[in-house]
Design an enzyme around this catalytic site. Sequence first.
Site, PDB file in Angstrom:
ATOM      1  N   ASP A  30       0.793  -1.301  -0.016  1.00 13.37           N
ATOM      2  CA  ASP A  30      -0.094   0.088  -0.186  1.00 13.37           C
ATOM      3  C   ASP A  30       0.889   1.231  -0.021  1.00 13.37           C
ATOM      4  O   ASP A  30       1.259   1.649   1.114  1.00 13.37           O
ATOM      5  CB  ASP A  30      -1.022  -0.095   1.472  1.00 13.37           C
ATOM      6  CG  ASP A  30      -1.711   1.163   1.208  1.00 13.37           C
ATOM      7  OD1 ASP A  30      -2.114   1.498   2.458  1.00 13.37           O
ATOM      8  OD2 ASP A  30      -1.983   1.893   0.351  1.00 13.37           O
ATOM      9  N   ASP A 215      -1.649   5.640  -5.151  1.00 12.81           N
ATOM     10  CA  ASP A 215      -2.267   4.757  -4.140  1.00 12.81           C
ATOM     11  C   ASP A 215      -2.471   3.201  -4.432  1.00 12.81           C
ATOM     12  O   ASP A 215      -3.812   3.215  -5.046  1.00 12.81           O
ATOM     13  CB  ASP A 215      -3.309   5.449  -3.263  1.00 12.81           C
ATOM     14  CG  ASP A 215      -3.569   4.540  -2.144  1.00 12.81           C
ATOM     15  OD1 ASP A 215      -4.649   5.003  -1.363  1.00 12.81           O
ATOM     16  OD2 ASP A 215      -3.101   3.823  -2.104  1.00 12.81           O
TER      17      ASP A 215
HETATM   18  N1  LIG Z   1      -4.544   3.326   0.894  1.00 15.22           N
HETATM   19  C1  LIG Z   1      -5.870   2.596   0.899  1.00 15.22           C
HETATM   20  C2  LIG Z   1      -5.689   1.459   2.046  1.00 15.22           C
HETATM   21  O1  LIG Z   1      -5.062   0.220   1.406  1.00 15.22           O
HETATM   22  C3  LIG Z   1      -7.038   0.734   2.214  1.00 15.22           C
HETATM   23  S1  LIG Z   1      -6.784  -0.287   3.588  1.00 15.22           S
HETATM   24  C4  LIG Z   1      -7.742  -1.865   3.309  1.00 15.22           C
HETATM   25  C5  LIG Z   1      -8.975  -1.752   3.674  1.00 15.22           C
HETATM   26  C6  LIG Z   1      -9.908  -2.894   3.757  1.00 15.22           C
HETATM   27  C7  LIG Z   1      -9.313  -3.755   2.669  1.00 15.22           C
HETATM   28  C8  LIG Z   1      -8.012  -3.875   2.283  1.00 15.22           C
HETATM   29  C9  LIG Z   1      -7.421  -2.809   2.439  1.00 15.22           C
HETATM   30  C10 LIG Z   1      -8.144   1.823   2.426  1.00 15.22           C
HETATM   31  O2  LIG Z   1      -8.783   1.965   1.322  1.00 15.22           O
HETATM   32  C11 LIG Z   1      -8.240   3.243   0.510  1.00 15.22           C
HETATM   33  C12 LIG Z   1      -6.774   3.376   1.489  1.00 15.22           C
HETATM   34  O3  LIG Z   1      -7.363   2.870   2.682  1.00 15.22           O
END
Ligand SMILES: N[C@H]1[C@H](O)[C@@H](Sc2ccccc2)[C@@H]2OC[C@H]1O2
Length: 325
Positions: A30, A215
């Site tokens: 991420d 992102d």
């Molecule tokens: N940067 C992103 C992050 O990775 C996900 S966290 C996530 C939540 C549920 C399932 C998988 C991942 C969330 O959506 C947008 C932003 O925050």
Amino acid sequence: GEVSATPEPNESEYLSPVSIGGQTLNLDFDTGSADLWVFSTSLSSSSIGQHAAFDPSKSSTWEDYPGASWQIMYGDGSGASGTVGFDVVEIGGATASRQAVEIATKVSSSFVSDENNDGLLGLGFSKINTIEPQPQKTFFESILPKLDQPVFTADLEDDAAGTYEFGRIDTTKYTGTLHVTPVDSSNGFWEFASTAYSIGGTTYQNSGASTAIADTGTSLLLVDDNVAQAFYAQVQGSQLSRTAGGYVYPCSAQVPDFGVQIGSSGFIATIPGSDITFAEVGQGTCFGGVQGNGGGGIQIFGDVLLKQYFAVFNGGNESFGIAAK
Ligand SMILES: N[C@H]1[C@H](O)[C@@H](Sc2ccccc2)[C@@H]2OC[C@H]1O2
């Protein structure tokens, strides 16, 4: 050293096998956050479900970080929290010998139900790492000094697996020019200027949000609300559906190509209209991959855009680059 991790695609995320203290978990890479956290044996068995759970007591290299804690809330409202330690983290050949690893003792329901990921590996900047009393480096920042080149690349695909590589730019993975723009990391994101967009090949100036972040953890392409409205004005039968949570349209609708500027240079990264539909929501209605960002000042360029390109994240000169592939 050069490494590659092959994320397994799932509709909403790209997962890569990560070894922590000899235990392998599938983590969601991420670039929009900076915490490396894992499902752990400290969670209730109902929270763990089918997830792999890291057990620090079974790692011979685990080191507690006494008194430290973390708590994160993501853009989609999901969240997690817990305690902290250090361990050996290895991804496809690159090793961080003493990486901060965040043990989840609480996770929100969307993580429990998302059986694909056993946690997240943040590739943003550690200024937004949530560890108290002292933020800790990301995996990329930990290995940066050892890398041949201070970069990682993301080559995300729609259905096939994608690939993250650390330390090199595989020039066979892209064609033509790598369009590079400076990144302003002051908000902790891979953030750059983006003040123009295109619909069906015609370019317009974006009067709203003036920056965007790359992102990999966001599935969609979240643009300034005015830009989303202008785009769907050109999709016959589209409407903003509160129940669906965004713009929907008849799956038979003709969807124009959509592009967003990367940096102030002028390069417009384009998505073919045929790749914009994100999901069918039933009764012949489709949910668009382009949506509004809800009025925030920052646009979020997620997988709908990134999977069209080869992306280079340069931690040396703080820049972001994309190229056709
Ligand atoms: N940067 C992103 C992050 O990775 C996900 S966290 C996530 C939540 C549920 C399932 C998988 C991942 C969330 O959506 C947008 C932003 O925050």
